[in-house]
Design an enzyme around this catalytic site. Structure first.
Site, PDB file in Angstrom:
ATOM      1  N   LYS A  33       6.351   5.463  14.570  1.00 51.37           N
ATOM      2  CA  LYS A  33       4.994   5.261  14.030  1.00 51.37           C
ATOM      3  C   LYS A  33       5.055   4.336  12.815  1.00 51.37           C
ATOM      4  O   LYS A  33       6.133   4.065  12.278  1.00 51.37           O
ATOM      5  CB  LYS A  33       4.422   6.618  13.626  1.00 51.37           C
ATOM      6  CG  LYS A  33       5.180   7.271  12.453  1.00 51.37           C
ATOM      7  CD  LYS A  33       4.729   8.691  12.182  1.00 51.37           C
ATOM      8  CE  LYS A  33       5.536   9.283  11.032  1.00 51.37           C
ATOM      9  NZ  LYS A  33       5.215  10.716  10.820  1.00 51.37           N
ATOM     10  N   ARG A 131      -1.665  21.160   8.364  1.00 51.07           N
ATOM     11  CA  ARG A 131      -2.116  19.795   8.675  1.00 51.07           C
ATOM     12  C   ARG A 131      -2.635  19.888  10.114  1.00 51.07           C
ATOM     13  O   ARG A 131      -3.636  20.553  10.338  1.00 51.07           O
ATOM     14  CB  ARG A 131      -0.921  18.840   8.487  1.00 51.07           C
ATOM     15  CG  ARG A 131      -1.311  17.462   8.048  1.00 51.07           C
ATOM     16  CD  ARG A 131      -0.124  16.596   7.710  1.00 51.07           C
ATOM     17  NE  ARG A 131       0.742  16.312   8.870  1.00 51.07           N
ATOM     18  CZ  ARG A 131       1.794  15.507   8.846  1.00 51.07           C
ATOM     19  NH1 ARG A 131       2.151  14.910   7.729  1.00 51.07           N
ATOM     20  NH2 ARG A 131       2.517  15.285   9.928  1.00 51.07           N
ATOM     21  N   HIS A 163       5.540  21.343  12.911  1.00 46.11           N
ATOM     22  CA  HIS A 163       6.098  20.372  11.957  1.00 46.11           C
ATOM     23  C   HIS A 163       6.399  21.094  10.639  1.00 46.11           C
ATOM     24  O   HIS A 163       5.647  21.973  10.225  1.00 46.11           O
ATOM     25  CB  HIS A 163       5.083  19.250  11.758  1.00 46.11           C
ATOM     26  CG  HIS A 163       5.615  18.018  11.074  1.00 46.11           C
ATOM     27  ND1 HIS A 163       6.819  17.438  11.392  1.00 46.11           N
ATOM     28  CD2 HIS A 163       5.070  17.237  10.103  1.00 46.11           C
ATOM     29  CE1 HIS A 163       6.990  16.341  10.637  1.00 46.11           C
ATOM     30  NE2 HIS A 163       5.965  16.206   9.843  1.00 46.11           N
ATOM     31  N   ARG A 219      12.793  15.339  16.435  1.00 43.53           N
ATOM     32  CA  ARG A 219      11.903  14.200  16.196  1.00 43.53           C
ATOM     33  C   ARG A 219      12.251  13.490  14.885  1.00 43.53           C
ATOM     34  O   ARG A 219      11.460  13.476  13.937  1.00 43.53           O
ATOM     35  CB  ARG A 219      10.436  14.667  16.107  1.00 43.53           C
ATOM     36  CG  ARG A 219       9.898  15.438  17.293  1.00 43.53           C
ATOM     37  CD  ARG A 219       8.382  15.593  17.170  1.00 43.53           C
ATOM     38  NE  ARG A 219       7.960  16.110  15.877  1.00 43.53           N
ATOM     39  CZ  ARG A 219       7.793  17.394  15.587  1.00 43.53           C
ATOM     40  NH1 ARG A 219       7.969  18.317  16.507  1.00 43.53           N
ATOM     41  NH2 ARG A 219       7.434  17.761  14.372  1.00 43.53           N
ATOM     42  N   TYR A 261       1.616 -11.167 -16.357  1.00 42.83           N
ATOM     43  CA  TYR A 261       0.296 -10.705 -16.807  1.00 42.83           C
ATOM     44  C   TYR A 261       0.413  -9.616 -17.870  1.00 42.83           C
ATOM     45  O   TYR A 261       1.187  -8.674 -17.727  1.00 42.83           O
ATOM     46  CB  TYR A 261      -0.481 -10.111 -15.635  1.00 42.83           C
ATOM     47  CG  TYR A 261      -0.922 -11.101 -14.590  1.00 42.83           C
ATOM     48  CD1 TYR A 261      -1.638 -12.244 -14.940  1.00 42.83           C
ATOM     49  CD2 TYR A 261      -0.624 -10.880 -13.255  1.00 42.83           C
ATOM     50  CE1 TYR A 261      -2.053 -13.138 -13.963  1.00 42.83           C
ATOM     51  CE2 TYR A 261      -1.041 -11.774 -12.273  1.00 42.83           C
ATOM     52  CZ  TYR A 261      -1.759 -12.902 -12.631  1.00 42.83           C
ATOM     53  OH  TYR A 261      -2.164 -13.771 -11.669  1.00 42.83           O
ATOM     54  N   CYS A 308       3.308  -9.055  -9.753  1.00 38.99           N
ATOM     55  CA  CYS A 308       2.076  -9.760  -9.377  1.00 38.99           C
ATOM     56  C   CYS A 308       1.878  -9.643  -7.865  1.00 38.99           C
ATOM     57  O   CYS A 308       2.699  -9.070  -7.166  1.00 38.99           O
ATOM     58  CB  CYS A 308       2.168 -11.229  -9.776  1.00 38.99           C
ATOM     59  SG  CYS A 308       2.628 -11.469 -11.504  1.00 38.99           S
ATOM     60  N   ASP A 310       2.149 -11.885  -5.633  1.00 33.57           N
ATOM     61  CA  ASP A 310       3.056 -12.706  -4.834  1.00 33.57           C
ATOM     62  C   ASP A 310       4.438 -12.854  -5.441  1.00 33.57           C
ATOM     63  O   ASP A 310       5.315 -13.441  -4.814  1.00 33.57           O
ATOM     64  CB  ASP A 310       2.472 -14.119  -4.698  1.00 33.57           C
ATOM     65  CG  ASP A 310       0.991 -14.077  -4.401  1.00 33.57           C
ATOM     66  OD1 ASP A 310       0.638 -13.504  -3.359  1.00 33.57           O
ATOM     67  OD2 ASP A 310       0.195 -14.567  -5.233  1.00 33.57           O
TER      68      ASP A 310
HETATM   69  C1  LIG Z   1       6.487  11.394  10.877  1.00 36.55           C
HETATM   70  C2  LIG Z   1       6.739  12.578  11.697  1.00 36.55           C
HETATM   71  C3  LIG Z   1       8.044  12.909  12.096  1.00 36.55           C
HETATM   72  C4  LIG Z   1       9.269  12.241  11.547  1.00 36.55           C
HETATM   73  O1  LIG Z   1       9.481  12.715  10.233  1.00 36.55           O
HETATM   74  P1  LIG Z   1      10.749  12.244   9.376  1.00 36.55           P
HETATM   75  O2  LIG Z   1      10.659  13.037   8.136  1.00 36.55           O
HETATM   76  O3  LIG Z   1      10.540  10.776   9.136  1.00 36.55           O
HETATM   77  O4  LIG Z   1      11.927  12.515  10.195  1.00 36.55           O
HETATM   78  C5  LIG Z   1       8.203  13.957  12.996  1.00 36.55           C
HETATM   79  N1  LIG Z   1       7.133  14.627  13.454  1.00 36.55           N
HETATM   80  C6  LIG Z   1       5.867  14.362  13.044  1.00 36.55           C
HETATM   81  C7  LIG Z   1       4.738  15.174  13.553  1.00 36.55           C
HETATM   82  C8  LIG Z   1       5.630  13.340  12.149  1.00 36.55           C
HETATM   83  O5  LIG Z   1       4.381  13.087  11.738  1.00 36.55           O
END
Ligand SMILES: *Cc1c(COP(=O)(O)O)cnc(C)c1O
Length: 375
Positions: A33, A131, A163, A219, A261, A308, A310
């Site tokens: 992602k 979440r 998660h 994951r 700046y 800045c 750039d």
């Molecule tokens: C982003 C995400 C992951 C990966 O998490 P890391 O901490 O980068 O390994 C796994 N599962 C879900 C649902 C996520 O949103």
């Protein structure tokens, strides 16, 4: 000739995934992602598959569809959907979709009917992150509806998942609490006749530190890119991204010269300033003003004055730095140069945000290594 670039070492991504793969009996879903955490979704996905990943994970339907359009045929899970999206396109593209609420399950059933095929669904239980996912109170109703939709042939429950809150702090009590809640959720699902092939909860941190959390699928995201989710430990991972630029000009200035700046940096004595063409439009956090570390001329420097849009300025003293020399903001750190962790430390964020910020489009991404080949 290049001015600034983000180099991505695909061999490192491949090897990081191989290392994760070697540490588990579960299958590996490489999370790509956020444009592969800024590394480029498609090349990162190819490298991850070359390293032994057998799944790809993304947040949005669009990311999943982009993987399919690019020819990736492995299972893909997309997990974040607001109501009203064309989820039938995901079903038609054989993308696994998340249902973390009754409403979402209803959308998936409708999408399956519209696509005239069974939707592959992962039911999400909220084990404490608060979440996505159904709370323990909502879980039985979600299971009941999913069991019915499965009998009707609208969905196949491929996975049950959750998660972690705080796996990046090994030993944190929430990890055990969540694992127990997940086991409870699986047991309740069994009572509804739902025993999916894939049970998954482990992110990078849990993949690296909690083998008892691996279940059937892990994951990892950040670890794929070689960055550690756990402060002070590298686990043998190799950072894949290097951000660097060639000095645009140098100049001698007297003592007492305010720089950039707001003149928040003032030279202490006559010195050389070097102008480096990377700024906050490219991902350099403005909060790194007078703080960000940069390797130039074999030494570590600190951004002089404000970042800045750039460009940034470095005070290199009397060192023989010249226009065209390469300034490295972060990389694997082998040569003593700064890392994404160093940048995260000075601006009070996490390495994830540093590399993801550098996924902007102005700076070309250049790929080293050749793993993967075809999608
Ligand atoms: C982003 C995400 C992951 C990966 O998490 P890391 O901490 O980068 O390994 C796994 N599962 C879900 C649902 C996520 O949103």
């Amino acid at each position: 000739m290049w001015q600034a670039e983000v180099r991505v070492d695909l061999d490192a991504i491949r090897d990081n995934v191989a290392l994760l793969r070697a540490g588990t009996t579960a299958e590996v879903m490489a999370v790509v992602k956020g444009d592969g955490y800024g590394h480029g979704m498609l090349p990162s996905a190819r490298a991850a598959l070359a390293g032994g990943a057998s799944w790809l994970g993304v947040a949005t339907l669009d990311e999943g569809l982009a993987l399919r359009r690019a020819g990736f045929e492995v299972p893909v899970l997309a997990w974040l959907h607001s109501p009203g999206l064309p989820l039938h396109e995901g079903v038609a593209a054989d993308i696994d979709l998340n249902a973390g609420s009754l409403e979402l399950l209803g959308e998936l059933v409708a999408a399956a009917r519209r696509a005239e095929r069974t939707a592959r669904v992962h039911l999400k239980i909220d084990t404490g992150l608060a979440r996505g996912g159904a709370t323990a109170a909502e879980w039985p109703a979600l299971l009941e509806a999913a069991a019915k939709a499965q009998v009707d042939g609208d969905i196949e429950v491929v996975g049950i998942w959750s998660h972690f809150v705080y796996a990046d702090e090994p030993g944190h009590e929430t990890v055990d609490h969540q694992l127990a809640a997940f086991a409870d959720g699986l047991a309740v699902a069994e009572r509804y006749g739902i025993t999916p092939r894939y049970r998954h909860i482990a992110n990078s941190a849990a993949t690296l530190t909690r083998p008892d959390s691996h279940y059937d699928l892990v994951r990892p995201g950040i670890a794929v890119y070689g960055l550690s989710p756990v402060a002070g430990e590298t686990f043998g991972l190799r950072p894949a991204m290097t951000a660097r630029a060639r000095v645009a000009l140098t100049k001698r200035v007297p003592a007492g010269q305010g720089v950039s700046y707001g003149h928040t940096y003032v030279t202490e004595r006559e010195t050389t300033l070097a102008l480096v063409p990377l700024g906050y439009a490219d991902g350099v956090p403005r909060a790194a003003s007078n703080a960000g570390p940069v390797q130039l001329g074999g030494k570590r420097r600190t951004v002089a004055g404000r970042v800045c849009m750039d460009q940034i300025v470095l005070d290199v003293g009397d060192d023989p730095v010249a226009a065209g020399d390469v300034a490295t903001l972060f990389g694997p750190g082998d040569d003593g140069g700064p890392t994404a962790d160093d940048w995260a430390g000075v601006v009070g964020t996490i390495n994830y945000e540093i590399v993801t910020r550098f996924g902007s489009t102005r700076v070309p991404r250049v790929y080293d290594g050749e793993p993967g080949g075809a999608a």
